[in-house]
Design an enzyme around this catalytic site. Structure first.
Site, PDB file in Angstrom:
ATOM      1  N   ILE A 303       0.763  -1.331   0.218  1.00  0.00           N
ATOM      2  CA  ILE A 303       0.239  -0.319  -0.011  1.00  0.00           C
ATOM      3  C   ILE A 303       0.918   1.186   0.013  1.00  0.00           C
ATOM      4  CG2 ILE A 303      -1.970  -0.824   0.801  1.00  0.00           C
ATOM      5  CD1 ILE A 303      -0.871   0.034   3.745  1.00  0.00           C
ATOM      6  N   THR A 305       4.991   2.878   0.131  1.00  0.00           N
ATOM      7  CA  THR A 305       6.352   2.547   0.337  1.00  0.00           C
ATOM      8  C   THR A 305       6.896   3.729   0.934  1.00  0.00           C
ATOM      9  OG1 THR A 305       7.384   4.071  -1.973  1.00  0.00           O
ATOM     10  CG2 THR A 305       7.510   1.530  -2.025  1.00  0.00           C
ATOM     11  N   GLY A 306       7.634   4.079   2.047  1.00  0.00           N
ATOM     12  CA  GLY A 306       8.621   5.115   2.890  1.00  0.00           C
ATOM     13  C   GLY A 306      10.236   4.774   2.449  1.00  0.00           C
ATOM     14  N   GLY A 307      10.684   5.816   3.628  1.00  0.00           N
ATOM     15  CA  GLY A 307      12.481   6.020   3.063  1.00  0.00           C
ATOM     16  C   GLY A 307      13.423   4.984   3.308  1.00  0.00           C
ATOM     17  N   GLY A 309      11.762   0.634   2.799  1.00  0.00           N
ATOM     18  CA  GLY A 309      11.093  -0.505   3.154  1.00  0.00           C
ATOM     19  C   GLY A 309       9.847  -0.189   2.702  1.00  0.00           C
ATOM     20  N   VAL A 311       5.819  -0.804   2.928  1.00  0.00           N
ATOM     21  CA  VAL A 311       4.299  -1.261   3.924  1.00  0.00           C
ATOM     22  C   VAL A 311       2.920  -2.124   2.859  1.00  0.00           C
ATOM     23  CG1 VAL A 311       2.632  -0.012   4.935  1.00  0.00           C
ATOM     24  CG2 VAL A 311       4.789   1.062   4.990  1.00  0.00           C
ATOM     25  N   LYS A 325       5.262  -2.993   8.091  1.00  0.00           N
ATOM     26  CA  LYS A 325       6.701  -2.318   7.176  1.00  0.00           C
ATOM     27  C   LYS A 325       7.896  -3.540   6.993  1.00  0.00           C
ATOM     28  CE  LYS A 325       8.275   1.525   8.401  1.00  0.00           C
ATOM     29  NZ  LYS A 325       8.828   2.718   8.645  1.00  0.00           N
ATOM     30  N   ASP A 425      11.665  13.948  11.802  1.00  0.00           N
ATOM     31  CA  ASP A 425      11.533  13.316  10.096  1.00  0.00           C
ATOM     32  C   ASP A 425       9.661  14.177  10.544  1.00  0.00           C
ATOM     33  OD1 ASP A 425      11.310  13.729   7.688  1.00  0.00           O
ATOM     34  OD2 ASP A 425      11.078  11.230   7.318  1.00  0.00           O
TER      35      ASP A 425
END
Length: 524
Positions: A303, A305-307, A309, A311, A325, A425
């Site tokens: 669903i 993507t982060g900095g 990894g 999700v 994650k 952040d």
């Protein structure tokens, strides 16, 4: 006083309020133990201490509250055993001590009382269920799941004619299950080493009314046994008692062996960097459930993507939906990503706030690394402000509450944690919304503890457009770095777009007469 941010211990002087009938302190940050003086509130009918940080044991003085009919101390860190004095509260109808660290056995039930709701789930209770359940004739709701309760499930449940819901899952119950239990409408016996067949009504098992009458008749018939038969019964009971003691010792020995094995396994796992911890859940089963629920992390369950990894959304067999994650293999091999991942586990394992995303568990394995989070249905604040339909739904009241929620969470991190925590952040991408549009701070991969004896120098971290200029100049991280980022997020929430252009133009003469109406999100 519930649903505030009140902190510190509950003052002992509360015992002076002797006319008090209703006391609600739930969903705050109260810590310390429940004061003994609470027992002086003799008129108290309702007491709610749930969702705090209370520790220590429940004082025996609670037994003096003879008028109490509602007592909720759930979701704290209360430990020790359940005080026997609770049986003195004959008017108690609702008791919730779930999600604590209570151990030992269930409280004794010596006299009939008027319990309707009893929840002792998610604790460390480890004794067989008491046989005097028939005293709880008014009981409608009983949760004992996620403990270490053992032995067989008592047939005395047949006496509980009002029982509508029974949850004994995730325990160590063994043996067969009697018809009296299967007659209950809402029943959960999952994750126990039970055996035997499930009876069918009309064949193996009579209707619930007959089960109850049979149990009562059995008790009545025993009173008419003559003396010779009594001697036979006594001999049988002695033999049964001997067998029970023997089996009890054997079970206890197995229990100790299993606990020792678990500790040894965990020690070996931590040594080898192979850790799987799913709180209030069996790690191995949870791991298998997660792999199955995501079809081994298939892309269709992804669903976002982060900095670091990706999700995933996963629905567990219980029906609960969680967010995962996961570090991909190439990311796990990158030291910076691995460090951020483990940093997030360390931070979220030791903090808890209503506006910080809950970490349910994690798996740190050299072949598979993932975190298990509370699922946020509406995604990030960034997306909510960018997608036209969602932005229109996000009305001013909700936007104000989002800003307040972020402020509360940051205040907790900066002032209520020891040492303080700086997130580093804060951005609209890391503010998540649930189905009710309530806001939560997530992604603690770059968070730092502020030690007073340290220079707290660091490399620049965060999202471009939200980083405090003084951090870029000095490389020193302080709480004000988060406050600057919070200001940017607050403006973005009001404006509906990133305020970069506004911030860069504030020094020019043309913006000196800028009105608030000129920057408000015109879509609502």
């Amino acid at each position: 006083m519930d649903n505030n941010i009140l902190s510190g211990p509950i003052p002992s002087s509360i015992g002076h309020l002797t006319n008090l009938t209703d006391l609600r302190l739930s969903s705050n940050r109260f810590n310390g133990s429940i004061p003994l003086e609470m027992g002086d509130l003799m008129q108290l009918a309702r007491l709610n201490l749930s969702h705090n940080l209370l520790t220590g044991k429940i004082p025996s003085s609670i037994g003096k509250l003879i008028n109490l009919n509602f007592f909720d101390a759930s979701s704290n860190q209360v430990n020790d055993t359940i005080p026997v004095e609770l049986e003195l509260l004959s008017n108690l109808r609702h008791l919730d001590l779930s999600s604590n660290q209570l151990s030992g056995e269930l409280p004794p039930i010596e006299v009939p009382n008027s319990f309707q709701y009893l929840d002792l789930s998610h604790n460390f209770l480890n004794e067989p269920i008491l046989k005097k359940l028939e005293q709880l004739k008014d009981l409608e709701y009983l949760r004992l799941n996620d403990n270490y309760l053992n032995g067989t499930i008592p047939t005395e449940f047949a006496y509980l004619s009002q029982l509508q819901y029974l949850n004994l899952s995730h325990n160590d119950f063994s043996g067969k299950v009697s018809c009296s239990v299967y007659s209950i409408k809402g029943l959960d016996l999952s994750y126990n080493p039970l055996n035997g067949q499930i009876p069918q009504y009309g064949y193996d098992c009579p209707p619930p009314s007959q089960v109850l009458s049979q149990a009562i008749n059995k008790t009545t018939c025993c009173k008419g046994i003559n003396s010779s038969k009594k001697r036979i019964v006594m001999l049988t009971l002695l033999i049964s008692l001997f067998i029970t003691i023997f089996l009890g010792l054997l079970t206890f020995g197995c229990f100790l062996c299993r606990k020792t094995h678990k500790k040894q396994t965990k020690a070996r796992a931590m040594k080898n960097g192979d850790i799987c911890s799913i709180w209030n859940y069996d790690g191995r089963i949870a791991y298998e459930d997660i792999i199955k629920a995501t079809n081994d992390f298939d892309i269709k369950y992804c669903i976002g993507t982060g900095g670091y990894g990706s999700v995933y959304r996963a629905q567990l067999p219980s029906g609960k939906v969680v967010a995962l994650k996961k570090l991909h293999r190439f990311e796990a091999e990158e030291p910076a990503f691995d460090k951020s991942f483990r940093n997030e586990v360390q931070m979220l394992s030791n903090i808890g706030h209503r506006n910080i995303v809950k970490l349910y568990g994690f798996c740190l394995h050299n072949r598979c690394m993932f975190l298990v989070y509370e699922y946020m249905e509406r995604g990030s604040l960034f997306c909510a402000l960018r997608i036209e339909v969602e932005a229109v739904e996000l009305v001013w009241t909700q936007r104000v509450n989002i800003v307040k929620s972020i402020a509360h969470a940051l205040s907790y991190l900066h002032h209520d944690c020891t040492p303080p925590i700086v997130h580093r952040d804060i951005s609209t991408n890391n503010i998540l919304l649930n189905s009710e549009m309530k806001a939560f701070i997530g992604d603690f991969g770059t968070a730092r503890l502020l030690y007073p004896d340290s220079s707290n120098q660091t490399i620049i971290a965060g999202t471009y457009g939200y980083i405090a200029p003084e951090l870029a100049y000095t490389m020193v991280v302080i709480e004000k770095c988060d406050v600057y980022s919070f200001g940017v997020v607050a403006l973005e929430t009001i404006m509906g777009r990133h305020p970069g252009e506004l911030l860069s133009s504030l020094a020019s003469p043309s913006t000196q007469k800028l009105m608030l109406i000129d920057v408000l999100d015109s879509r609502i």
